[in-house]
Scaffold this motif. Structure first.
Motif, PDB file in Angstrom:
ATOM      1  N   ARG A 194     -11.920  57.897  41.161  1.00  0.00           N
ATOM      2  CA  ARG A 194     -10.492  58.157  41.323  1.00  0.00           C
ATOM      3  C   ARG A 194      -9.782  56.852  41.653  1.00  0.00           C
ATOM      4  O   ARG A 194     -10.225  56.106  42.525  1.00  0.00           O
ATOM      5  N   THR A 196      -6.520  55.262  43.265  1.00  0.00           N
ATOM      6  CA  THR A 196      -5.461  55.655  44.192  1.00  0.00           C
ATOM      7  C   THR A 196      -4.441  54.535  44.328  1.00  0.00           C
ATOM      8  O   THR A 196      -4.795  53.358  44.430  1.00  0.00           O
ATOM      9  N   CYS A 207      -2.845  59.577  42.545  1.00  0.00           N
ATOM     10  CA  CYS A 207      -4.297  59.608  42.370  1.00  0.00           C
ATOM     11  C   CYS A 207      -4.611  60.187  41.003  1.00  0.00           C
ATOM     12  O   CYS A 207      -4.092  61.254  40.640  1.00  0.00           O
ATOM     13  N   ASN A 271      -3.382  52.096  52.158  1.00  0.00           N
ATOM     14  CA  ASN A 271      -4.245  52.697  51.142  1.00  0.00           C
ATOM     15  C   ASN A 271      -5.576  53.145  51.737  1.00  0.00           C
ATOM     16  O   ASN A 271      -6.080  54.223  51.414  1.00  0.00           O
ATOM     17  N   ASN A 275      -6.972  56.928  51.705  1.00  0.00           N
ATOM     18  CA  ASN A 275      -8.261  57.273  51.109  1.00  0.00           C
ATOM     19  C   ASN A 275      -9.121  58.077  52.080  1.00  0.00           C
ATOM     20  O   ASN A 275      -9.863  58.978  51.675  1.00  0.00           O
ATOM     21  N   LEU A 278      -7.994  61.545  51.876  1.00  0.00           N
ATOM     22  CA  LEU A 278      -8.447  62.148  50.627  1.00  0.00           C
ATOM     23  C   LEU A 278      -9.915  62.550  50.712  1.00  0.00           C
ATOM     24  O   LEU A 278     -10.346  63.498  50.047  1.00  0.00           O
ATOM     25  N   VAL A 300      -3.391  66.128  46.220  1.00  0.00           N
ATOM     26  CA  VAL A 300      -2.449  65.010  46.348  1.00  0.00           C
ATOM     27  C   VAL A 300      -1.079  65.523  46.789  1.00  0.00           C
ATOM     28  O   VAL A 300      -0.418  64.938  47.653  1.00  0.00           O
TER      29      VAL A 300
END
Length: 328
Positions: A194, A196, A207, A271, A275, A278, A300
């Protein structure tokens, strides 16, 4: 001065005996070592038809004590149900929950400290949170430790790349939309990953799944994600998958990529943090190849509608799109 203490059952028994034998308030107070006003109040509250019973007095005292304490917020079933729903099903932190409910002027008023206490005391235990331990594990931070890495890594580096120190001041200060931080989140090694992108100002997350963790696949995915959105600058990881900076820049009309020094993830902290959020939905080493794009979009969207303290309890979507939502 003697600190005040409530009458004990023994003192009430003795008071009953003295009072029923015709002793006055002052004499009874001297015998018990209490102030006469204490004895007077006790007789007014707990004597019936001129007779004082220690058994009845103690029972009345206990009944009054039960209702004189302030009621705990999580004792209310509706409040507990709502807070537990936001905590478990929507993965909101206690601070996000408390602040957003206040922001929306919800009838539920609760502090994040109360929610933390409720989690640790077992108030959230239910059919889907089986124990206190499982409730605590749902909290964002789990005490994971980072391993120290040595400096001097030059992977993916090219002498014509822009350094992070060259990034414009307006991007460093998060004063505009379109300054993105980029990374890849891998599942099973050698398969899909993935890509991002997180906007520095609004914390808006993009994403999308790339077929492989290669420079060409990642570059094409980034161009496809940003072509219709503001893109002033990109700050990617130092991995080899981001080495096609010329292809990305050309595909986005000259947008520059600024690369941090090796092993300094805090330079792209927004970021990295996103993450981590996520990962709650896609754990490490889980193959993402067969995960439908609609599922990724759903999670998301959930993260982009989560209120953030750094945004004064607005969601990334609200800041990025200048819109207002009803989230609580």
């Amino acid at each position: 001065m003697r600190p005040y203490a409530h009458l004990t059952p023994f003192e009430r028994e003795k008071l009953m005996s003295l009072h029923n034998n015709g002793k006055g308030i002052s004499e009874t107070a001297r015998c018990l070592g209490r102030h006469k006003s204490t004895i007077s109040r006790e007789l007014k509250r707990n004597s019936f038809s001129g007779c004082c019973s220690s058994f009845v007095a103690q029972g009345t005292y206990r009944s009054r004590r039960k209702v004189c304490h302030p009621r705990r917020k999580l004792d209310d079933e509706e409040t507990l149900k709502r807070v537990r729903e936001l905590f478990y099903f929507r993965q909101w932190s206690p601070q996000q929950t408390a602040a957003r409910l206040k922001e929306e002027k919800s009838p539920i008023s609760i502090s994040y400290a109360t929610i933390y206490r409720g989690i640790c005391s077992g108030a959230f235990v239910c059919t889907y949170l089986k124990s206190v331990a499982s409730s605590v594990k749902r909290l964002r931070r789990r005490g994971k430790r980072r391993r120290r890495k040595t400096a001097g890594d030059h992977r993916g580096w090219h002498p014509f790349m822009f350094k992070l120190a060259q990034r414009p001041k307006i991007a460093n200060e998060r004063r505009r939309l379109g300054d993105w931080e980029a990374d890849t989140v891998c599942g099973t090694i050698g398969k899909a990953c993935r890509v991002t992108l997180v906007d520095r100002k609004s914390r808006m997350l993009l994403c999308r799944k790339a077929a492989a963790k290669t420079a060409d696949c990642v570059a094409g995915t980034i161009i496809d994600m940003l072509k219709d959105l503001p893109h002033e600058s990109i700050t990617p990881d130092r991995g080899c998958e981001f080495c096609n900076f010329e292809q990305i820049s050309a595909g986005l009309g000259g947008t520059k990529l600024y690369y941090p020094k090796p092993h300094q993830p805090w330079q792209r902290g927004t970021n990295e943090n996103t993450n981590g959020l996520l990962r709650e939905y896609f754990p490490k080493e889980k193959d993402v190849t067969d995960i439908p794009d609609d599922v990724i979009k759903m999670y998301v969207k959930r993260l982009n509608s989560r209120p953030r303290k750094c945004l004064h309890w607005k969601s990334p979507y609200e800041v990025f799109c200048s819109d207002s939502l009803r989230l609580g």
